[in-house]
Design an enzyme around this catalytic site. Structure first.
Site, PDB file in Angstrom:
ATOM      1  N   TRP A  29      29.626 -33.519   4.247  1.00 22.66           N
ATOM      2  CA  TRP A  29      29.957 -33.068   2.900  1.00 22.66           C
ATOM      3  C   TRP A  29      30.397 -34.241   2.023  1.00 22.66           C
ATOM      4  CZ3 TRP A  29      28.510 -30.428  -0.725  1.00 22.66           C
ATOM      5  CH2 TRP A  29      29.316 -29.860  -1.721  1.00 22.66           C
ATOM      6  N   ARG A  49      35.558 -43.880   8.442  1.00 25.31           N
ATOM      7  CA  ARG A  49      36.218 -44.550   9.565  1.00 25.31           C
ATOM      8  C   ARG A  49      35.230 -45.311  10.450  1.00 25.31           C
ATOM      9  NH1 ARG A  49      41.370 -42.130  10.409  1.00 25.31           N
ATOM     10  NH2 ARG A  49      41.628 -40.105   9.406  1.00 25.31           N
ATOM     11  N   GLY A 151      32.769 -24.166  -3.520  1.00 22.53           N
ATOM     12  CA  GLY A 151      31.684 -23.287  -3.931  1.00 22.53           C
ATOM     13  C   GLY A 151      30.668 -23.099  -2.823  1.00 22.53           C
ATOM     14  N   THR A 153      28.074 -24.227  -1.004  1.00 27.14           N
ATOM     15  CA  THR A 153      27.439 -25.547  -0.908  1.00 27.14           C
ATOM     16  C   THR A 153      27.236 -25.950   0.544  1.00 27.14           C
ATOM     17  OG1 THR A 153      29.670 -26.479  -1.096  1.00 27.14           O
ATOM     18  CG2 THR A 153      28.358 -26.401  -3.107  1.00 27.14           C
ATOM     19  N   LYS A 215      37.491 -17.591   3.635  1.00 25.38           N
ATOM     20  CA  LYS A 215      36.056 -17.316   3.791  1.00 25.38           C
ATOM     21  C   LYS A 215      35.521 -17.843   5.115  1.00 25.38           C
ATOM     22  CE  LYS A 215      34.030 -21.498   3.073  1.00 25.38           C
ATOM     23  NZ  LYS A 215      32.857 -22.116   3.740  1.00 25.38           N
ATOM     24  N   ASP A 268      30.762 -18.609  -2.148  1.00 24.81           N
ATOM     25  CA  ASP A 268      30.906 -19.339  -0.886  1.00 24.81           C
ATOM     26  C   ASP A 268      30.927 -18.387   0.298  1.00 24.81           C
ATOM     27  OD1 ASP A 268      31.119 -21.579   0.651  1.00 24.81           O
ATOM     28  OD2 ASP A 268      33.151 -22.098   0.054  1.00 24.81           O
ATOM     29  N   THR A 272      28.236 -18.501   3.374  1.00 27.59           N
ATOM     30  CA  THR A 272      28.738 -18.834   4.705  1.00 27.59           C
ATOM     31  C   THR A 272      28.536 -17.706   5.703  1.00 27.59           C
ATOM     32  OG1 THR A 272      30.436 -20.125   3.566  1.00 27.59           O
ATOM     33  CG2 THR A 272      30.713 -19.835   5.914  1.00 27.59           C
ATOM     34  N   ARG A 279      28.752 -23.625  10.383  1.00 24.22           N
ATOM     35  CA  ARG A 279      29.315 -23.754  11.729  1.00 24.22           C
ATOM     36  C   ARG A 279      30.237 -22.589  12.053  1.00 24.22           C
ATOM     37  NH1 ARG A 279      31.533 -29.816  11.252  1.00 24.22           N
ATOM     38  NH2 ARG A 279      31.843 -29.047   9.137  1.00 24.22           N
TER      39      ARG A 279
END
Length: 375
Positions: A29, A49, A151, A153, A215, A268, A272, A279
């Site tokens: 993301w 990282r 949102g 996405t 959500k 969202d 989802t 996931r």
């Protein structure tokens, strides 16, 4: 167009986009949002990282670990040096999992320039404290306005340049309402807007954050009932009743229920809960099929925000004496070993209620009545 009662042509000054945007977090993301900022014409730096990921972004214009095969826009600079990433940044998109937010904010603090606004792009409630992520960030980064970007996405679609809309949320000061063009929400929306990405603006930061946290938990629930063999009727009911739980918690924390029906809430949630690209839903489907948690995702250590959030959401709801039956069910299945079918069967047999709050109805469900008669 009008916003918060102020006509756009009444603004004392035209909104000025932020010239340089720093994205903290080089996961899927974060990389997608760096692509959004660059396509919108901003100078874009992304901090990560992992040295190999940073080098790949700089030399190959690709994030092979999180977005393999997707060519990133030219001009994104990646670094593992926090000071370098934040130098000269006029706005920050903070894209880090909820569990590491406090740590990353502490890393950022010495290097942030004065009054730089920060938009949180992760979703959740801090475990243990029950704080919204904006509260965590505000504790550490005093003097900086904290907002959120949220949102419907999926990172892959956003990175590929598919048409995407999202909500930019910052609390509005009195001066922001008099001159909306100078508010960080307006300026960040303008900074990210392009032919590929359409931002909307809200001042209801609480409503946006609560929607994002819950959500993910509802998506796990939808995955569970899908994996267990329930049909589309059941999933649709869970989505709508899950949205009501989002409204209930948002309302209890001072957010607005109507925010939950917008992009950061309903948008969202629907996305989802409708695709295993998520996931959260994917984990639910696997668990619903009876796959042990340690064997989900082929045994890979995949971070699922809703799994963590199910604990913090329920901790917060209990402190506030708010009932969230679907979130409670997910928590019981994930963390207390409850059976999927039995648990959602209990939800289905709860007392029949009026759908509108003002309609004071509560009668025993026939299934519950029959079960009591047998006993």
């Amino acid at each position: 167009m009008s916003y918060l009662g102020t006509q756009a042509n009444d603004l004392s000054a035209s909104p000025i986009p932020y010239a340089k945007i720093c994205v903290i977090g080089a996961g899927s993301w974060g990389t997608a949002l760096a692509s959004v900022a660059r396509r919108a014409g901003r100078e874009t730096v992304i901090w990560g990282r992992d040295q190999a990921t940073v080098e790949a972004i700089n030399t190959r214009r690709e994030n092979p670990k999180y977005l393999p095969g997707i060519e990133l826009p030219d001009g994104i600079h990646a670094t593992t040096d926090m000071a370098e990433a934040l130098k000269g940044a006029e706005a920050v998109l903070l894209v880090t999992p909820s569990r590491t937010l406090r740590e990353v904010c502490l890393q950022m603090r010495p290097h942030l320039e004065k009054a730089v606004p920060i938009a949180l792009c992760a979703k959740g409630i801090e475990a243990g404290t029950g704080y919204l992520l904006s509260e965590v960030a505000s504790q550490i980064l005093g003097g900086h306005q904290i907002g959120a970007l949220s949102g419907p996405t999926f990172a892959t679609e956003t990175a590929l340049g598919h048409l995407t809309a999202a909500t930019v949320a910052f609390q509005f000061s009195y001066s922001d309402r008099l001159d909306t063009g100078s508010s960080p929400a307006t300026r960040l929306a303008l900074s990210l807007g392009s032919e590929f990405f359409r931002p909307y603006i809200t001042d209801d930061l609480v409503g946006v954050e609560v929607s994002g946290a819950i959500k993910n938990v509802i998506a796990i629930a939808c995955g569970m009932i899908t994996g267990a063999g329930y049909a589309e009727n059941t999933r649709a009911a869970l989505i709508v009743r899950g949205m009501d739980e989002m409204k209930t918690l948002a309302d209890g924390l001072g957010g607005r229920r109507e925010t939950v029906t917008g992009l950061a809430g309903a948008g969202d949630l629907i996305l989802t809960c409708s695709s295993q690209t998520s996931r959260n839903m994917s984990l639910g489907v696997q668990l619903g099929k009876g796959i042990p948690r340690e064997h989900c995702f082929d045994g890979k250590p995949v971070v699922v925000e809703g799994e963590v959030n199910s604990i913090s959401v329920m901790d917060l709801a209990r402190r506030m004496n708010i009932k969230l039956p679907i979130c409670e069910s997910v928590h019981r299945i994930l963390h207390q070993g409850a059976d999927v079918r039995e648990t959602f069967g209990d939800v289905w047999s709860q007392p029949i209620e009026g759908e509108r709050r003002g309609l004071a109805i509560s009668i025993d469900h026939p299934v519950a009545m029959a079960a009591e008669a047998i006993q």
